[in-house]
Design a protein around this motif. Sequence first.
Motif, PDB file in Angstrom:
ATOM      1  N   LEU A  17      30.695  46.003  79.964  1.00 36.93           N
ATOM      2  CA  LEU A  17      31.386  44.820  80.470  1.00 36.93           C
ATOM      3  C   LEU A  17      30.476  43.592  80.434  1.00 36.93           C
ATOM      4  O   LEU A  17      30.904  42.490  80.087  1.00 36.93           O
ATOM      5  CB  LEU A  17      31.869  45.062  81.907  1.00 36.93           C
ATOM      6  N   LEU A  18      29.208  43.792  80.806  1.00 38.56           N
ATOM      7  CA  LEU A  18      28.256  42.674  80.820  1.00 38.56           C
ATOM      8  C   LEU A  18      27.972  42.155  79.416  1.00 38.56           C
ATOM      9  O   LEU A  18      27.545  41.012  79.247  1.00 38.56           O
ATOM     10  CB  LEU A  18      26.949  43.102  81.497  1.00 38.56           C
ATOM     11  N   LEU A  19      28.202  42.993  78.406  1.00 37.64           N
ATOM     12  CA  LEU A  19      28.018  42.555  77.019  1.00 37.64           C
ATOM     13  C   LEU A  19      29.160  41.651  76.552  1.00 37.64           C
ATOM     14  O   LEU A  19      29.100  41.083  75.458  1.00 37.64           O
ATOM     15  CB  LEU A  19      27.900  43.769  76.092  1.00 37.64           C
ATOM     16  N   GLY A  20      30.217  41.557  77.401  1.00 40.64           N
ATOM     17  CA  GLY A  20      31.297  40.634  77.098  1.00 40.64           C
ATOM     18  C   GLY A  20      32.521  41.246  76.453  1.00 40.64           C
ATOM     19  O   GLY A  20      33.426  40.516  76.026  1.00 40.64           O
ATOM     20  N   TYR A  21      32.599  42.559  76.392  1.00 42.32           N
ATOM     21  CA  TYR A  21      33.766  43.206  75.787  1.00 42.32           C
ATOM     22  C   TYR A  21      34.949  43.185  76.756  1.00 42.32           C
ATOM     23  O   TYR A  21      34.782  43.063  77.968  1.00 42.32           O
ATOM     24  CB  TYR A  21      33.437  44.641  75.383  1.00 42.32           C
ATOM     25  N   SER A  22      36.134  43.328  76.214  1.00 42.46           N
ATOM     26  CA  SER A  22      37.355  43.323  77.018  1.00 42.46           C
ATOM     27  C   SER A  22      37.293  44.404  78.095  1.00 42.46           C
ATOM     28  O   SER A  22      36.863  45.534  77.846  1.00 42.46           O
ATOM     29  CB  SER A  22      38.567  43.570  76.108  1.00 42.46           C
ATOM     30  N   VAL A  23      37.720  44.047  79.302  1.00 43.64           N
ATOM     31  CA  VAL A  23      37.610  44.951  80.449  1.00 43.64           C
ATOM     32  C   VAL A  23      38.385  46.242  80.221  1.00 43.64           C
ATOM     33  O   VAL A  23      37.849  47.347  80.386  1.00 43.64           O
ATOM     34  CB  VAL A  23      38.125  44.255  81.728  1.00 43.64           C
ATOM     35  N   ALA A  24      39.651  46.118  79.838  1.00 37.86           N
ATOM     36  CA  ALA A  24      40.498  47.308  79.698  1.00 37.86           C
ATOM     37  C   ALA A  24      39.933  48.275  78.660  1.00 37.86           C
ATOM     38  O   ALA A  24      39.834  49.484  78.905  1.00 37.86           O
ATOM     39  CB  ALA A  24      41.912  46.884  79.309  1.00 37.86           C
ATOM     40  N   PHE A  25      39.540  47.739  77.506  1.00 38.82           N
ATOM     41  CA  PHE A  25      39.054  48.602  76.437  1.00 38.82           C
ATOM     42  C   PHE A  25      37.636  49.098  76.714  1.00 38.82           C
ATOM     43  O   PHE A  25      37.242  50.161  76.234  1.00 38.82           O
ATOM     44  CB  PHE A  25      39.128  47.866  75.100  1.00 38.82           C
ATOM     45  N   SER A  26      36.873  48.333  77.511  1.00 38.75           N
ATOM     46  CA  SER A  26      35.543  48.808  77.920  1.00 38.75           C
ATOM     47  C   SER A  26      35.673  50.033  78.811  1.00 38.75           C
ATOM     48  O   SER A  26      34.970  51.040  78.633  1.00 38.75           O
ATOM     49  CB  SER A  26      34.788  47.705  78.675  1.00 38.75           C
ATOM     50  N   LEU A  27      36.587  49.966  79.779  1.00 43.45           N
ATOM     51  CA  LEU A  27      36.776  51.093  80.705  1.00 43.45           C
ATOM     52  C   LEU A  27      37.322  52.316  79.974  1.00 43.45           C
ATOM     53  O   LEU A  27      36.796  53.426  80.107  1.00 43.45           O
ATOM     54  CB  LEU A  27      37.732  50.681  81.830  1.00 43.45           C
ATOM     55  N   VAL A 309      46.767  42.430  83.612  1.00 42.56           N
ATOM     56  CA  VAL A 309      46.749  43.325  84.776  1.00 42.56           C
ATOM     57  C   VAL A 309      47.086  44.748  84.380  1.00 42.56           C
ATOM     58  O   VAL A 309      46.382  45.709  84.738  1.00 42.56           O
ATOM     59  CB  VAL A 309      47.731  42.820  85.854  1.00 42.56           C
ATOM     60  N   PHE A 310      48.157  44.926  83.602  1.00 37.50           N
ATOM     61  CA  PHE A 310      48.634  46.277  83.297  1.00 37.50           C
ATOM     62  C   PHE A 310      47.741  46.991  82.283  1.00 37.50           C
ATOM     63  O   PHE A 310      47.556  48.210  82.379  1.00 37.50           O
ATOM     64  CB  PHE A 310      50.088  46.228  82.818  1.00 37.50           C
ATOM     65  N   ILE A 311      47.178  46.261  81.329  1.00 35.73           N
ATOM     66  CA  ILE A 311      46.295  46.930  80.370  1.00 35.73           C
ATOM     67  C   ILE A 311      44.995  47.338  81.045  1.00 35.73           C
ATOM     68  O   ILE A 311      44.404  48.384  80.734  1.00 35.73           O
ATOM     69  CB  ILE A 311      46.042  46.043  79.126  1.00 35.73           C
ATOM     70  N   ILE A 312      44.528  46.528  82.027  1.00 32.73           N
ATOM     71  CA  ILE A 312      43.351  46.926  82.804  1.00 32.73           C
ATOM     72  C   ILE A 312      43.665  48.164  83.621  1.00 32.73           C
ATOM     73  O   ILE A 312      42.836  49.076  83.739  1.00 32.73           O
ATOM     74  CB  ILE A 312      42.886  45.766  83.711  1.00 32.73           C
ATOM     75  N   LEU A 313      44.863  48.224  84.184  1.00 29.23           N
ATOM     76  CA  LEU A 313      45.268  49.390  84.969  1.00 29.23           C
ATOM     77  C   LEU A 313      45.304  50.651  84.106  1.00 29.23           C
ATOM     78  O   LEU A 313      44.883  51.731  84.546  1.00 29.23           O
ATOM     79  CB  LEU A 313      46.638  49.134  85.597  1.00 29.23           C
ATOM     80  N   VAL A 314      45.751  50.510  82.870  1.00 28.00           N
ATOM     81  CA  VAL A 314      45.753  51.659  81.949  1.00 28.00           C
ATOM     82  C   VAL A 314      44.316  52.108  81.658  1.00 28.00           C
ATOM     83  O   VAL A 314      43.990  53.301  81.744  1.00 28.00           O
ATOM     84  CB  VAL A 314      46.479  51.287  80.637  1.00 28.00           C
ATOM     85  N   GLY A 315      43.433  51.157  81.321  1.00 31.75           N
ATOM     86  CA  GLY A 315      42.036  51.495  81.047  1.00 31.75           C
ATOM     87  C   GLY A 315      41.355  52.098  82.257  1.00 31.75           C
ATOM     88  O   GLY A 315      40.591  53.070  82.144  1.00 31.75           O
TER      89      GLY A 315
END
Length: 459
Positions: A17-27, A309-315
């Motif tokens: 996450l700190l490298l700047g990648y998308s939150v949902a896909f990082s998780l 919101v929902f894509i983060i919830l999925v990740g």
Amino acid sequence: MSELLPLLLFVGAVMVLLLGYSVAFSLAGTGLIFAAIGTMTGHFDPVFLEAVPNRLFGIMNNETLIAVPLFVFMGVMLEKSRIAEELLDAMALLFGPLRGGLGISVTLVGMLLAASTGIVGATVVTMGLLSLPTMLRRGYDPRVAAGTICASGTLGQIIPPSIVLVLLGDVISSAYQQAQIDQGIFSPETVTVGDLFLGALLPGLMLVGAYILYLIFKSITSPESVPAIPKEERDAVENLGARVLKALVPPILLIGLVLGSILGGLATPTEAASVGAVGAILLAIVRRSFSLTILKQVMKSTTEVSSMVFIILVGASIFSLVFRGYGGDDLVRDFLTDLPGGVVGAMIMVMLVIFLLGFFLDFIEITFVVVPIVAPILLTMGLDPVWLGIMFALNLQTSFLTPPFGFALFYLRGVAPASVSTMQIYRGVIPFILIQLAMLALLAGWPSLATWLPEVVYG
């Protein structure tokens, strides 16, 4: 080695996450990579991933979460139709004769925007664009102006109806049910979003009152830093009372209708949110500020925020399944229960971790990733779920204000003129951070501030 894997998984996700990648896909990506490594080394049972389809179906089938896009739509419509701008102008004229009156009006409008928008970034940016130039032009100390805008913008964390509380309510409810199962208790009793709304009402209003008291204190000790609006300017305004009523009453009625229907048990959060969305459209039509162009902009913003919101919830769901598959929840439970001080020590540790994570992660990631891990453990230790949810919300609000990484500071820096330095913004929020910490201490010492109102209303 197996005990270190859940910790490595969590640290790995934060690093990505700190490298700047998308939150949902990082998780999701970190979780799946660790699941593959664990499967090959025999430390992870891939059967845990079979629960992913059921988790995703449960997310999409969750009626409570439908309130999120509807509340976002309501807030963005009030913003795009310039209702918020008219409200700020009217409130500024109403409190204009007072030193610090413009700051008080910004705080009150920030509270109303927080109740309608519920998104920290949107409220801070809106208030920054609308009120910061006016406050500076009227002679306000840049530190006081910046601090007031940042603090009032973060009220979206705690003032209902808030998206943060909607999401927290859903997660805390699941955590409460999990805690009951862990204790061998099978009860239909649960925690609703309405419980959290009621629990947040008194602390939220106390916080607004404390902000206003600080501005009054500044008007006494340093009147030149918060000047009143000149009398000539106020006298030039015709029909001030009618103008204030026209700007103030409709948004308050809309928010009162939405919040009152939820708290009174007349509507679910989703039903009330739909009323709010339609009401915002009607307000824009009545004020002749509605058009297809504005509707398209509002729908686009709503789609972007809701999709995020929902894509983060999925990740986060995939990440949490892998974390549990590695025994991470057991590791966290053992760590918290072994801390000195019992439940107090565990609560202090969790609050500290969430506060620090608030520097790097938004409330959505913390709500979906961290809270489901720690909340069932704390609830099993006997903490009240409503009080716990309000403490989390207040803690995140404080984190978003705190230099050097507070999100609210970055949002304001992005729209503030070059004449306002970053250090002035940092110094300006310090008094409000102290107010936040005092509120947290009060709530920790008197949990009834959060639990009394739900008990009175719902019994």
